[in-house]
Design an enzyme around this catalytic site. Sequence first.
Site, mmCIF file in Angstrom:
data_model
loop_
_atom_site.group_PDB
_atom_site.id
_atom_site.type_symbol
_atom_site.label_atom_id
_atom_site.label_comp_id
_atom_site.label_asym_id
_atom_site.label_seq_id
_atom_site.Cartn_x
_atom_site.Cartn_y
_atom_site.Cartn_z
ATOM 1 N N ASP A 1 -12.977 -0.622 5.678
ATOM 2 C CA ASP A 1 -12.119 0.563 5.771
ATOM 3 C C ASP A 1 -12.385 1.252 7.110
ATOM 4 O OD1 ASP A 1 -10.739 2.232 3.129
ATOM 5 O OD2 ASP A 1 -10.859 3.266 5.063
ATOM 6 N N VAL B 1 -8.237 -2.704 10.265
ATOM 7 C CA VAL B 1 -7.699 -4.053 10.002
ATOM 8 C C VAL B 1 -6.585 -4.454 10.965
ATOM 9 C CG1 VAL B 1 -8.291 -4.078 7.535
ATOM 10 C CG2 VAL B 1 -6.049 -3.200 8.258
ATOM 11 N N LYS C 1 1.194 -0.714 11.549
ATOM 12 C CA LYS C 1 0.176 -1.667 12.022
ATOM 13 C C LYS C 1 -0.663 -2.209 10.861
ATOM 14 C CE LYS C 1 -1.878 -0.802 16.085
ATOM 15 N NZ LYS C 1 -2.529 0.009 17.161
ATOM 16 N N GLY D 1 -5.186 -14.295 8.183
ATOM 17 C CA GLY D 1 -5.954 -15.171 9.064
ATOM 18 C C GLY D 1 -7.347 -15.445 8.501
ATOM 19 N N ALA E 1 -1.438 -6.125 -1.491
ATOM 20 C CA ALA E 1 -0.967 -4.938 -2.212
ATOM 21 C C ALA E 1 0.387 -4.553 -1.661
ATOM 22 C CB ALA E 1 -1.950 -3.783 -2.023
ATOM 23 N N TYR F 1 6.751 2.729 5.971
ATOM 24 C CA TYR F 1 5.957 2.165 4.870
ATOM 25 C C TYR F 1 6.724 1.010 4.212
ATOM 26 C CZ TYR F 1 3.221 2.318 0.476
ATOM 27 O OH TYR F 1 2.438 2.026 -0.615
ATOM 28 N N THR G 1 0.676 4.747 -9.347
ATOM 29 C CA THR G 1 -0.581 4.663 -10.095
ATOM 30 C C THR G 1 -1.404 5.917 -9.814
ATOM 31 O OG1 THR G 1 -0.512 2.263 -9.962
ATOM 32 C CG2 THR G 1 -2.655 3.236 -10.413
ATOM 33 N N ARG H 1 0.768 13.479 -2.935
ATOM 34 C CA ARG H 1 1.535 12.781 -3.956
ATOM 35 C C ARG H 1 1.659 13.691 -5.183
ATOM 36 N NH1 ARG H 1 -0.888 6.654 -3.675
ATOM 37 N NH2 ARG H 1 -2.627 7.626 -2.600
#
Length: 319
Positions: free
Chosen positions: A31, A57, A96, A107, A119, A150, A180, A191
Amino acid sequence: MRVLITGAAGFLGSHLCDKFLSEGHEVVGMDNFITGKRENLAHLGGEQRFSFIQHDVSNYIFVPGNVDAVLHFASPASPNPNSPVGYFNLPIQTMKAGALGTHNTLGVAKAQDAKYLLASTSEIYGNPKEHPQKETYWGNVNPISTRSVYDEAKRFAESLTMAYHRFHDVDTRIVRIFNTYGPRMHIDDGRVVPNFISQAVRGEHLTIYGDGQQTRSFCYVDDLVEGIYKLLMTDEHYPVNLGNPYELTVLEFARLINKLTGNAAGAKFFEDKRTESDPERRQPDITRAKEILNWEPKVSLEEGLNKTIEYFRKALNRQ
Ligand code: NAD
Ligand code: UDP
């Protein structure tokens, strides 16, 4: 198995770390804390089978040692334009994480001959013209709306995942996650679940965007994590919806939160706060998940919300 989980410090990622550890696996969490929190992993500090790599990432990924499975969960996930951790305020990072992050994690899976799980999201259906949403529905997404950073990143991620499966024979899976909720959601991510619960716990009115007639279907995190675990253990390469089909309007949801928290402040309507392309209706068709995974949600909305409210009360007390 030794499992790489990206987005490990986030809401879903941290619960997935717990699930894989509880099933006896070794977990490498990754992360960059752009929307996640160290405290979501604090309880794993003494766990020998857990290690952590702080890394974005979107850049080339190196994981020392072997990896048997990769679960790519790193991405901002909140659509609230008022939240600093929402993807409206992190548009390039979101694209990204979905595009370059998916490429880099695929990869790793290819190089390591590992299983891969992406996900994805109900957002790939956009503002759906088919209801409830089945995996065969291709969606209704405006590619240049503010929300599209998104939706389109996730649609690209699905396409790239299928390309790695078809062209490189990577053992991939795609989960389309519907709304969720549960403990460790970011209190300020904007949210509807964290917003309504924190407003109710503070004794404030709930902020309903629009007229509250838009619908959502909420799944408790334990149910979702169980479904994801089962999906990884199958050979299903096509997308599978996971979510709770129990659908209600945002207004009904607000009333339920006020009832469960004993909040007397009620709710107010904010017509101008609904975002562009905010879906009118959302409900998963989980027929495939039932057939392929023998899975369906077990936790009722009231039960899940009571656990979440308890978590938020404690978290708000600490603030
Ligand atoms: P979250 O914000 O709590 O977790 C996301 C995590 O990813 C955070 O810890 C964040 O710091 C990390 N991250 C983001 N960009 C990164 C990068 N470039 N490099 C490394 N780490 C990065 O959100 P969440 O609700 O746990 O969502 C997790 C995943 O599940 C996301 O991919 C999201 O799209 C997907 N999803 C969630 C829901 C839901 O209802 N919670 C629904 C559909 C899909
Ligand atoms: N919403 C609301 N009040 C809030 C936050 C959200 O009425 O304080 C609405 C929002 O407009 C949307 C629904 O609740 O219609 C669910 O929003 P959320 O941000 O949880 O995620 P989404 O399902 O849109 O991805």
